[in-house]
Design an enzyme around this catalytic site. Structure first.
Site, PDB file in Angstrom:
ATOM      1  N   ASP A  18       0.829  -1.209   0.000  1.00  0.00           N
ATOM      2  CA  ASP A  18       0.000   0.000   0.000  1.00  0.00           C
ATOM      3  C   ASP A  18       0.864   1.261   0.000  1.00  0.00           C
ATOM      4  O   ASP A  18       1.974   1.253   0.529  1.00  0.00           O
ATOM      5  CB  ASP A  18      -0.913  -0.030   1.238  1.00  0.00           C
ATOM      6  CG  ASP A  18      -2.063   0.966   1.132  1.00  0.00           C
ATOM      7  OD1 ASP A  18      -2.415   1.365  -0.008  1.00  0.00           O
ATOM      8  OD2 ASP A  18      -2.597   1.353   2.185  1.00  0.00           O
ATOM      9  N   ASN A  66     -11.039  -2.697  -5.093  1.00  0.00           N
ATOM     10  CA  ASN A  66     -10.320  -1.688  -5.869  1.00  0.00           C
ATOM     11  C   ASN A  66     -11.004  -1.333  -7.190  1.00  0.00           C
ATOM     12  O   ASN A  66     -10.678  -0.316  -7.811  1.00  0.00           O
ATOM     13  CB  ASN A  66      -8.861  -2.117  -6.118  1.00  0.00           C
ATOM     14  CG  ASN A  66      -7.969  -2.023  -4.891  1.00  0.00           C
ATOM     15  OD1 ASN A  66      -7.058  -2.826  -4.684  1.00  0.00           O
ATOM     16  ND2 ASN A  66      -8.210  -1.031  -4.035  1.00  0.00           N
TER      17      ASN A  66
HETATM   18  C1  IPE Z   1      -5.338  -2.728  -0.030  1.00  0.00           C
HETATM   19  O1  IPE Z   1      -5.035  -1.385  -0.214  1.00  0.00           O
HETATM   20  C2  IPE Z   1      -5.335  -3.441  -1.337  1.00  0.00           C
HETATM   21  C3  IPE Z   1      -4.041  -3.542  -2.009  1.00  0.00           C
HETATM   22  C4  IPE Z   1      -2.892  -3.146  -1.540  1.00  0.00           C
HETATM   23  C5  IPE Z   1      -4.084  -4.174  -3.290  1.00  0.00           C
HETATM   24  P1  IPE Z   1      -6.173  -0.279  -0.322  1.00  0.00           P
HETATM   25  O2  IPE Z   1      -5.482   1.022  -0.485  1.00  0.00           O
HETATM   26  O3  IPE Z   1      -7.159  -0.657  -1.366  1.00  0.00           O
HETATM   27  O4  IPE Z   1      -6.878  -0.387   1.094  1.00  0.00           O
HETATM   28  P2  IPE Z   1      -7.838   0.632   1.842  1.00  0.00           P
HETATM   29  O5  IPE Z   1      -8.909   1.018   0.876  1.00  0.00           O
HETATM   30  O6  IPE Z   1      -7.012   1.811   2.232  1.00  0.00           O
HETATM   31  O7  IPE Z   1      -8.323  -0.120   3.033  1.00  0.00           O
HETATM   32  C1  IPE Z   2      -1.728   0.205  -3.328  1.00  0.00           C
HETATM   33  O1  IPE Z   2      -1.469   1.564  -3.335  1.00  0.00           O
HETATM   34  C2  IPE Z   2      -1.978  -0.338  -4.714  1.00  0.00           C
HETATM   35  C3  IPE Z   2      -3.369  -0.745  -4.961  1.00  0.00           C
HETATM   36  C4  IPE Z   2      -4.322  -0.721  -4.081  1.00  0.00           C
HETATM   37  C5  IPE Z   2      -3.698  -1.213  -6.290  1.00  0.00           C
HETATM   38  P1  IPE Z   2      -2.630   2.633  -3.288  1.00  0.00           P
HETATM   39  O2  IPE Z   2      -3.001   2.987  -4.689  1.00  0.00           O
HETATM   40  O3  IPE Z   2      -3.721   2.176  -2.425  1.00  0.00           O
HETATM   41  O4  IPE Z   2      -1.890   3.859  -2.620  1.00  0.00           O
HETATM   42  P2  IPE Z   2      -2.495   4.885  -1.572  1.00  0.00           P
HETATM   43  O5  IPE Z   2      -2.966   4.090  -0.407  1.00  0.00           O
HETATM   44  O6  IPE Z   2      -3.596   5.603  -2.268  1.00  0.00           O
HETATM   45  O7  IPE Z   2      -1.337   5.768  -1.245  1.00  0.00           O
HETATM   46 MG    MG Z   3      -4.126   2.390  -0.442  1.00  0.00          MG
END
Ligand code: IPE
Ligand code: IPE
Ligand code: MG
Length: 248
Positions: A18, A66
């Site tokens: 993340d 997502n």
């Molecule tokens: C969790 O991250 C999913 C992945 C890393 C693929 P998210 O960024 O989607 O999680 P939330 O929405 O902050 O809980």
């Molecule tokens: C994780 O990084 C990747 C996916 C969930 C696909 P994020 O895109 O959630 O990054 P933040 O949390 O917005 O910084």
């Molecule tokens: Mg995230």
């Protein structure tokens, strides 16, 4: 790394990768650039885990939630996924890594589904490390699909309802044939599971780091592994019991 340290290397590491979006936003870049840098960080992490003797690495690449993101970001992630498969599979194969994908695949583009199947087939015999990529994965989906499979067996008369227990359910989970994760790492500072491996994380050690995923490297991995090596995993027992069985 000394032999003594090697003993404490977790067999199965799971990572919630993340922080890609924030990494990019902090620099004034589009979020997709953060995802690209995230793919680079993953490549380095796979190598580092294999070098340290990790047997299974499971990474959360795309959750079932997502899809709720803006369609432009979802589209860019799908592109990146396809591109990464094209670029990385041969290299992973040469490194002896077995690739597996877990999640509900039917929602992906057929070309992407075909690439995933090809990669799994090509690398099926590799034994150095298994890399499990969770895509369109949700922990609740996983438990529900296992329950559905068991219900089907019961309905067909192949399984008695009384035989539905933890072992039977665990066998039908997406990672049913693999050891459960010993260590969960979540980058990006959030301290939540976000519907990742709900069942399988029952006794994992949970490590949260503010490091954003694109900045995660071998040094950050070693910090997590050192922290893990200092944990006492009691699985419900007392510390005194563990010390006694270690002496025996
Ligand atoms: C969790 O991250 C999913 C992945 C890393 C693929 P998210 O960024 O989607 O999680 P939330 O929405 O902050 O809980
Ligand atoms: C994780 O990084 C990747 C996916 C969930 C696909 P994020 O895109 O959630 O990054 P933040 O949390 O917005 O910084
Ligand atoms: Mg995230």
């Amino acid at each position: 790394m000394s032999l003594q340290e090697k003993i404490d290397v977790p067999a199965h590491v799971a990572i919630i990768m993340d922080g890609n979006g924030r990494w990019a936003e902090q620099r004034g870049y589009p979020r997709v650039l953060g995802h690209r840098r995230g793919a680079t960080a993953l490549r380095a992490t796979v190598r580092a885990c294999a070098e340290r003797g990790v047997r299974v690495l499971t990474v959360f690449a795309f959750s079932s939630e997502n899809w709720r993101r803006p369609s432009s970001e979802v589209g860019a992630l799908m592109q990146l996924f396809l591109q990464s498969l094209r670029r990385e599979v041969r290299r992973l194969h040469e490194a002896g890594v077995r690739l597996r994908f877990v999640g509900e695949r039917g929602r992906f583009d057929p070309a992407l589904q075909a690439r995933m199947a090809e990669a799994e087939e090509l690398t099926a015999g590799n034994e150095r490390m298994t890399l499990v990529v969770a895509v369109n994965y949700g922990g609740r989906w996983d438990i529900a699909q296992a329950a559905r499979a068991l219900a089907g067996e019961v309905a067909a008369g192949r399984l008695a309802p009384e035989a539905v227990d933890e072992v039977a359910l665990a066998r039908h989970l997406a990672l049913g044939d693999l050891p459960e994760p010993d260590l969960l790492i979540r980058t990006g500072g959030e301290q939540r599971i976000s519907n990742f491996l709900l069942w399988q994380l029952a006794y994992a050690e949970l490590y949260f780091t503010p490091v954003l995923w694109p900045d995660f490297d071998a040094e950050a991995l070693d910090r997590a592994l050192a922290w893990y090596a200092g944990r006492e995993r009691r699985f419900g027992q007392t510390s005194a019991q563990l010390q006694e069985s270690a002496r025996a």
